[in-house]
Design a protein around this motif. Structure first.
Motif, PDB file in Angstrom:
ATOM      1  N   TYR A 186     -25.843 -13.774 -23.902  1.00 14.38           N
ATOM      2  CA  TYR A 186     -25.417 -12.505 -24.473  1.00 14.38           C
ATOM      3  C   TYR A 186     -26.389 -11.988 -25.526  1.00 14.38           C
ATOM      4  O   TYR A 186     -26.927 -12.746 -26.331  1.00 14.38           O
ATOM      5  CB  TYR A 186     -24.033 -12.631 -25.123  1.00 14.38           C
ATOM      6  CG  TYR A 186     -22.960 -13.119 -24.196  1.00 14.38           C
ATOM      7  CD1 TYR A 186     -22.629 -12.415 -23.042  1.00 14.38           C
ATOM      8  CD2 TYR A 186     -22.260 -14.288 -24.469  1.00 14.38           C
ATOM      9  CE1 TYR A 186     -21.636 -12.857 -22.187  1.00 14.38           C
ATOM     10  CE2 TYR A 186     -21.264 -14.744 -23.613  1.00 14.38           C
ATOM     11  CZ  TYR A 186     -20.959 -14.028 -22.474  1.00 14.38           C
ATOM     12  OH  TYR A 186     -19.984 -14.484 -21.632  1.00 14.38           O
ATOM     13  N   CYS A 188     -26.361  -8.367 -28.098  1.00 13.74           N
ATOM     14  CA  CYS A 188     -25.804  -7.081 -28.495  1.00 13.74           C
ATOM     15  C   CYS A 188     -26.703  -6.481 -29.573  1.00 13.74           C
ATOM     16  O   CYS A 188     -27.075  -7.166 -30.520  1.00 13.74           O
ATOM     17  CB  CYS A 188     -24.386  -7.241 -29.058  1.00 13.74           C
ATOM     18  SG  CYS A 188     -23.171  -7.827 -27.858  1.00 13.74           S
ATOM     19  N   ARG A 219     -25.684 -10.794 -20.053  1.00 18.77           N
ATOM     20  CA  ARG A 219     -25.194  -9.444 -20.342  1.00 18.77           C
ATOM     21  C   ARG A 219     -25.842  -8.950 -21.628  1.00 18.77           C
ATOM     22  O   ARG A 219     -25.778  -9.628 -22.668  1.00 18.77           O
ATOM     23  CB  ARG A 219     -23.676  -9.423 -20.496  1.00 18.77           C
ATOM     24  CG  ARG A 219     -23.123  -7.993 -20.591  1.00 18.77           C
ATOM     25  CD  ARG A 219     -21.627  -7.980 -20.768  1.00 18.77           C
ATOM     26  NE  ARG A 219     -21.112  -6.607 -20.711  1.00 18.77           N
ATOM     27  CZ  ARG A 219     -19.895  -6.248 -21.105  1.00 18.77           C
ATOM     28  NH1 ARG A 219     -19.052  -7.154 -21.571  1.00 18.77           N
ATOM     29  NH2 ARG A 219     -19.511  -4.986 -21.015  1.00 18.77           N
TER      30      ARG A 219
END
Length: 318
Positions: A186, A188, A219
């Protein structure tokens, strides 16, 4: 007790001798019992010195590099340890060595500090010996055998708790790439304008690309508050998102999140880069702080949920 930020600068001998003394004497002479006659030597006159200063311009750390390639006098005052100052000093010395063509470096590391130097690529050789009754090992470093300074692994994601102070653009660049290279799934990014000087570099682009291709579960989510600079100049992360739309998504936050001043990057569920204000270069990084990351992740997820795909960026280069 330490405050938020510090700066690294070259120290000029003998103009800055008093500032160097205010660190080296408390650390080496008072704390470690090194004789004063051993602490100050003729090499100080010809060495390249560094000083770390707090935001009141008070000395908190030192280091030096000799023409022989020897690194030494690495010292940080007790209240300022474990905040990234030693790392910043060492990285600056490695960069100085690279600038002047010193490819082969060495140091006499106190045995307790061997793990610190080892994570930068220093290799211990030979037997333990004593200086001022303190056990040491000689450690070697070859710039020609190492990745670039920007590619060094500064800490282990999910393991090392050290707080790094980010005072220069270069600090953000180095830690952003180092952290993303270690991320498993991940990433972000909550950014005002997807700060091109940090996130549009070769090292960061390559790290994000590797993460995107690492796993089918990878992601990468990016929130950009103001896309005007990207529309004008382009951005490699936007190009990458267009090539890998199933992995990388870019959204614009809703109106209520457009004025949030905090900017940050989150890696997996444990690492972060953080600035209280997007316009201020001062920030922090930590490779293992799940509580703080959880707080920022909640903010990010809320802004993501109420945000919308950025159609202007999606049309770029189409």
């Amino acid at each position: 007790m330490a405050t938020n930020d510090f700066a690294i600068r070259q120290a000029i001998w003998p103009d800055d001798r008093e500032l160097l003394r205010q660190v080296r004497e408390p650390v080496f002479i008072e704390e470690q019992g090194v004789p004063e006659s051993m602490e100050w030597d003729d090499d100080d006159i010809i060495a390249y010195h560094l000083l770390a200063l707090d935001n009141q311009q008070q000395p908190i750390g030192t280091a030096r590099l000799l023409g022989s390639g020897q690194i030494g006098r690495m010292a940080v005052l007790a209240d300022w340890r474990n905040q990234g100052i030693g790392t910043a000093l060492l990285l600056e010395l490695l960069q100085q060595a690279s600038r002047v063509g010193q490819d082969q470096l060495f140091l006499h590391a106190q045995t307790s500090a061997e793990p610190f130097y080892a994570k930068f690529g220093f290799i211990a050789k030979g037997e333990i010996f004593h200086e001022a009754d303190i056990p040491h090992r000689k450690m070697f470093f070859s710039l020609t055998d190492q990745p670039s300074v920007d590619d060094l692994k500064l800490a282990t994601l999910g393991k090392d708790d050290e707080l790094f102070q980010l005072n220069r653009v270069e600090d953000h660049q180095i830690h952003a790439a180092s952290m993303v290279r270690q991320a498993k799934r991940y990433l972000c990014l909550f950014s005002h304008d997807l700060d091109p000087i940090v996130y549009d570099t070769d090292s960061f682009h390559d790290a994000v690309k590797q993460l995107a291709m690492r796993s089918k579960f990878s992601r990468i989510r990016i929130l950009v508050q103001d896309n005007s600079l990207i529309v004008q100049q382009g951005h490699r992360l936007v190009d990458l998102a267009q090539r890998l739309p199933s992995v990388i998504e870019i959204r614009k936050p809703s109106d209520e999140h457009l004025d949030i001043e905090e900017n940050f990057m989150l890696a997996d569920d444990c690492g972060y880069l953080y600035k209280q204000q997007a316009s201020n270069v001062i920030g922090t990084a930590r490779y293992n702080n799940r509580h703080f990351v959880s707080r920022l992740q909640t903010l990010f997820d809320e802004a993501w949920e109420y945000g919308a795909p950025d159609r202007e960026l999606a049309r770029l280069h189409l």
